[in-house]
Design a protein around this motif. Structure first.
Motif, PDB file in Angstrom:
ATOM      1  N   PHE A 191      -9.131  -3.946  -7.191  1.00 32.03           N
ATOM      2  CA  PHE A 191     -10.369  -3.167  -7.080  1.00 32.03           C
ATOM      3  C   PHE A 191     -10.257  -2.091  -6.017  1.00 32.03           C
ATOM      4  CE2 PHE A 191     -12.684  -5.838  -9.937  1.00 32.03           C
ATOM      5  CZ  PHE A 191     -13.808  -5.092 -10.292  1.00 32.03           C
ATOM      6  N   ALA A 192      -9.714  -2.438  -4.861  1.00 26.59           N
ATOM      7  CA  ALA A 192      -9.641  -1.477  -3.754  1.00 26.59           C
ATOM      8  C   ALA A 192      -8.766  -0.280  -4.084  1.00 26.59           C
ATOM      9  CB  ALA A 192      -9.119  -2.176  -2.500  1.00 26.59           C
ATOM     10  N   SER A 193      -7.731  -0.491  -4.884  1.00 23.37           N
ATOM     11  CA  SER A 193      -6.798   0.588  -5.235  1.00 23.37           C
ATOM     12  C   SER A 193      -7.173   1.280  -6.538  1.00 23.37           C
ATOM     13  CB  SER A 193      -5.378   0.029  -5.354  1.00 23.37           C
ATOM     14  OG  SER A 193      -5.323  -0.958  -6.372  1.00 23.37           O
ATOM     15  N   VAL A 194      -8.240   0.835  -7.172  1.00 26.26           N
ATOM     16  CA  VAL A 194      -8.704   1.347  -8.464  1.00 26.26           C
ATOM     17  C   VAL A 194      -7.554   1.308  -9.476  1.00 26.26           C
ATOM     18  CG1 VAL A 194     -10.145   3.115  -9.552  1.00 26.26           C
ATOM     19  CG2 VAL A 194     -10.105   2.941  -7.076  1.00 26.26           C
ATOM     20  N   ALA A 195      -6.932   0.146  -9.581  1.00 24.83           N
ATOM     21  CA  ALA A 195      -5.805  -0.027 -10.493  1.00 24.83           C
ATOM     22  C   ALA A 195      -6.254   0.105 -11.942  1.00 24.83           C
ATOM     23  CB  ALA A 195      -5.168  -1.399 -10.275  1.00 24.83           C
ATOM     24  N   GLU A 196      -5.401   0.719 -12.747  1.00 17.98           N
ATOM     25  CA  GLU A 196      -5.726   0.866 -14.173  1.00 17.98           C
ATOM     26  C   GLU A 196      -5.670  -0.469 -14.904  1.00 17.98           C
ATOM     27  OE1 GLU A 196      -4.641   4.846 -12.730  1.00 17.98           O
ATOM     28  OE2 GLU A 196      -3.744   2.867 -12.486  1.00 17.98           O
ATOM     29  N   TYR A 197      -4.783  -1.368 -14.470  1.00 15.08           N
ATOM     30  CA  TYR A 197      -4.588  -2.646 -15.164  1.00 15.08           C
ATOM     31  C   TYR A 197      -4.517  -3.792 -14.152  1.00 15.08           C
ATOM     32  CZ  TYR A 197      -2.815   0.507 -18.836  1.00 15.08           C
ATOM     33  OH  TYR A 197      -2.660   1.509 -19.748  1.00 15.08           O
TER      34      TYR A 197
ATOM     35  N   LEU B 164       0.827  -1.214   0.000  1.00 13.24           N
ATOM     36  CA  LEU B 164       0.000   0.000   0.000  1.00 13.24           C
ATOM     37  C   LEU B 164       0.857   1.257   0.000  1.00 13.24           C
ATOM     38  CD1 LEU B 164      -2.911  -0.999   2.419  1.00 13.24           C
ATOM     39  CD2 LEU B 164      -2.674  -1.382  -0.039  1.00 13.24           C
ATOM     40  N   ASN B 165       2.019   1.201   0.652  1.00  8.67           N
ATOM     41  CA  ASN B 165       2.943   2.343   0.604  1.00  8.67           C
ATOM     42  C   ASN B 165       3.432   2.577  -0.819  1.00  8.67           C
ATOM     43  OD1 ASN B 165       2.771   2.873   3.346  1.00  8.67           O
ATOM     44  ND2 ASN B 165       4.538   1.595   3.863  1.00  8.67           N
ATOM     45  N   MET B 166       3.685   1.497  -1.553  1.00  9.50           N
ATOM     46  CA  MET B 166       4.071   1.607  -2.956  1.00  9.50           C
ATOM     47  C   MET B 166       2.951   2.262  -3.764  1.00  9.50           C
ATOM     48  SD  MET B 166       6.229   1.015  -5.410  1.00  9.50           S
ATOM     49  CE  MET B 166       6.379   0.641  -7.164  1.00  9.50           C
ATOM     50  N   ILE B 167       1.720   1.837  -3.521  1.00  8.09           N
ATOM     51  CA  ILE B 167       0.577   2.394  -4.240  1.00  8.09           C
ATOM     52  C   ILE B 167       0.424   3.882  -3.948  1.00  8.09           C
ATOM     53  CG2 ILE B 167      -1.953   2.341  -4.374  1.00  8.09           C
ATOM     54  CD1 ILE B 167      -1.726  -0.722  -3.980  1.00  8.09           C
ATOM     55  N   ARG B 168       0.577   4.263  -2.691  1.00 10.08           N
ATOM     56  CA  ARG B 168       0.474   5.691  -2.344  1.00 10.08           C
ATOM     57  C   ARG B 168       1.558   6.499  -3.054  1.00 10.08           C
ATOM     58  NH1 ARG B 168      -0.069   3.163   2.900  1.00 10.08           N
ATOM     59  NH2 ARG B 168      -2.289   3.156   3.519  1.00 10.08           N
TER      60      ARG B 168
ATOM     61  N   HIS C 269       2.779  10.433  -7.454  1.00  5.44           N
ATOM     62  CA  HIS C 269       3.508  10.797  -8.664  1.00  5.44           C
ATOM     63  C   HIS C 269       2.624  10.723  -9.916  1.00  5.44           C
ATOM     64  CE1 HIS C 269       7.023  10.004  -6.062  1.00  5.44           C
ATOM     65  NE2 HIS C 269       7.681  10.792  -6.880  1.00  5.44           N
ATOM     66  N   ASN C 270       1.323  10.540  -9.714  1.00  3.61           N
ATOM     67  CA  ASN C 270       0.379  10.447 -10.840  1.00  3.61           C
ATOM     68  C   ASN C 270       0.762   9.350 -11.834  1.00  3.61           C
ATOM     69  OD1 ASN C 270      -1.324  12.670 -10.026  1.00  3.61           O
ATOM     70  ND2 ASN C 270       0.321  14.040 -10.689  1.00  3.61           N
ATOM     71  N   MET C 271       1.171   8.219 -11.283  1.00  3.99           N
ATOM     72  CA  MET C 271       1.598   7.097 -12.115  1.00  3.99           C
ATOM     73  C   MET C 271       0.527   6.013 -12.149  1.00  3.99           C
ATOM     74  SD  MET C 271       5.561   6.927 -10.793  1.00  3.99           S
ATOM     75  CE  MET C 271       6.074   5.551 -11.820  1.00  3.99           C
ATOM     76  N   ALA C 272       0.425   5.345 -13.300  1.00  2.44           N
ATOM     77  CA  ALA C 272      -0.527   4.257 -13.469  1.00  2.44           C
ATOM     78  C   ALA C 272      -0.047   3.013 -12.734  1.00  2.44           C
ATOM     79  CB  ALA C 272      -0.727   3.949 -14.951  1.00  2.44           C
ATOM     80  N   MET C 273      -0.974   2.076 -12.514  1.00  2.00           N
ATOM     81  CA  MET C 273      -0.661   0.895 -11.724  1.00  2.00           C
ATOM     82  C   MET C 273      -1.235  -0.354 -12.374  1.00  2.00           C
ATOM     83  SD  MET C 273      -1.464   0.339  -7.711  1.00  2.00           S
ATOM     84  CE  MET C 273      -3.214   0.295  -7.942  1.00  2.00           C
ATOM     85  N   CYS C 274      -0.432  -1.414 -12.374  1.00  2.00           N
ATOM     86  CA  CYS C 274      -0.866  -2.717 -12.871  1.00  2.00           C
ATOM     87  C   CYS C 274      -0.642  -3.747 -11.771  1.00  2.00           C
ATOM     88  CB  CYS C 274      -0.089  -3.107 -14.135  1.00  2.00           C
ATOM     89  SG  CYS C 274      -0.463  -4.784 -14.720  1.00  2.00           S
TER      90      CYS C 274
END
Length: 403
Positions: A364-370, A332-336, A341-346
């Motif tokens: 789903f919880a992190s609203v990942a783009e991919y 979760l720290n990585m996701i934050r 940094h306005n970066m997409a996440m897979c």
């Protein structure tokens, strides 16, 4: 604020992964009787920046780790953050697979104690509102690199990206693309088998030919408006000394850059994962500066799901693999950090998977783009696709309730 809980019992065991090898599974029981279970997948070949997995290969050694954890965790009440900070310090001794299994098992037990699903619990930890937004699904169609025995000089995955109105539609398109690719490979005699993650092996044809075939399949009128092309180059496994190897050819970094950038333009590739080794910072920055508006440059081995490596000058997105982080909180720290940094996440699977579906709840919880789960034909992947369908339903209902 989530209540702190005493841990009454921790139990570790070996289970089989999708390669019939050993994976670690953990059971955690809280003092109030709620229990959680979780397991951890592994890679075929870990990246250089990944944190260590356990070196445990005997039941007696695993029991010793279990006793150490019981002694460590029985002394206090825990919430997720405090527990994971403790586990993170234990990784050098126990490994990321043991620590992640315990972290996720606690999360499942704590979520049940709070009357939450795991996805809702993770969303609460992220302090993010529940949103009905499905991730784009990435499926491997052609596999190579370390997935291809005896020859690692090809892209690790050539993938189809699918964005359907519903996940059911996306999965139907996924199956159609996979079936069409298999049919064409068998017609030309280029079918060499199925890789661990469900993509097709085709040893006799070049990377460019695979890309051509992928583009032809995606351009089919049945689904072309719902799809895009994605690649996982996994360049860390293509480099030898100061040179890259691709399809039997030795290329300088500059030559390799020209090939990669040429492929991106020629085949309209929208998702480019690990195009260069993490040491080739100049090439990462150059590709970032010259990418098209609809192209994501994604770091996997580059970041290894660790906050300290995040750098938006090198990539505008990252792959998130929980077993690289070692605990749910470190993930979760990585996701934050990515969101800051306005970066997409897979959110991604690993090659040697288990039946654990926590990565779906995280997506789903992190609203990942991919979301990258693997092929639509193997059981350890299908269980995750089915969990995504359930989560789509759950989040739609919760969003309706909040509105």
């Amino acid at each position: 604020m989530l209540e702190k809980r005493m841990i009454q019992e921790v139990h570790l065991r070996y289970i089989l992964n999708s390669n019939a090898g050993e994976a670690v599974e953990a059971d955690v029981r809280l003092e109030n009787g709620f229990e959680g279970r979780a397991s951890c997948p592994t890679a075929i070949l870990s990246g250089r920046r990944e944190r260590k997995i356990s070196s445990v290969n005997e039941r007696e050694e695993l029991q010793k780790r279990e006793m150490d954890l019981r002694s460590l965790l029985s002394q206090h009440k825990w919430n997720q953050d405090i527990l994971d900070r403790c586990l993170s310090q234990f990784i050098e001794q126990a490994g990321t697979d043991i620590c992640l299994a315990v972290s996720l098992a606690f999360a499942r037990a704590a979520a049940m104690a709070e009357g939450m699903s795991l996805a809702k619990y993770i969303s609460f930890l992220l302090n993010s509102a529940l949103k009905q937004k499905n991730p784009k699904i990435l499926i491997p169609v052609f596999s190579g690199g370390v997935h291809q025995q005896g020859r690692a000089d090809s892209f690790q995955q050539i993938m189809a990206g699918i964005e359907g109105d519903t996940l059911k539609k996306a999965f139907e398109i996924s199956k159609g693309i996979s079936d069409e690719a298999e049919k064409r490979l068998k017609e030309t005699g280029d079918f060499s088998g199925i890789a661990s993650s469900g993509g097709y092996l085709s040893i006799g044809i070049s990377t460019e030919k695979k890309l051509c075939l992928m583009k032809e399949i995606l351009d089919d009128v049945r689904w072309k408006y719902d799809t895009f092309m994605a690649v996982d180059i996994a360049a860390e496994h293509l480099i030898e000394g100061a040179s890259y190897w691709l399809d039997g050819k030795k290329l300088s970094p500059e030559e390799f850059y020209d090939v990669i950038s040429g492929y991106i333009e020629k085949f309209c590739i929208n998702f480019v994962e690990d195009p260069f080794d993490s040491s080739d910072v100049v090439l990462w920055k150059r590709l970032m500066g010259r990418r098209g508006a609809n192209v994501h440059i994604i770091g996997d081995d580059l970041f290894a799901t660790q906050e300290k490596y995040v750098n938006s000058e090198l990539a505008d997105g990252a792959v998130v693999k929980m077993n690289q982080a070692g605990t749910l909180s470190d993930t979760l720290n990585m996701i934050r950090a990515l969101r800051n940094h306005n970066m997409a996440m897979c959110v991604s699977h690993r090659s040697y998977e288990t039946e654990d579906t926590a990565m779906c709840d995280l997506a789903f919880a992190s609203v990942a783009e991919y979301a990258k789960i693997g092929g639509v034909r193997r059981g350890e992947r299908i269980i995750k696709y089915n969990q995504l369908l359930r989560l789509e339903e759950e989040f739609a209902e919760r969003t309706d309730e909040e509105e």
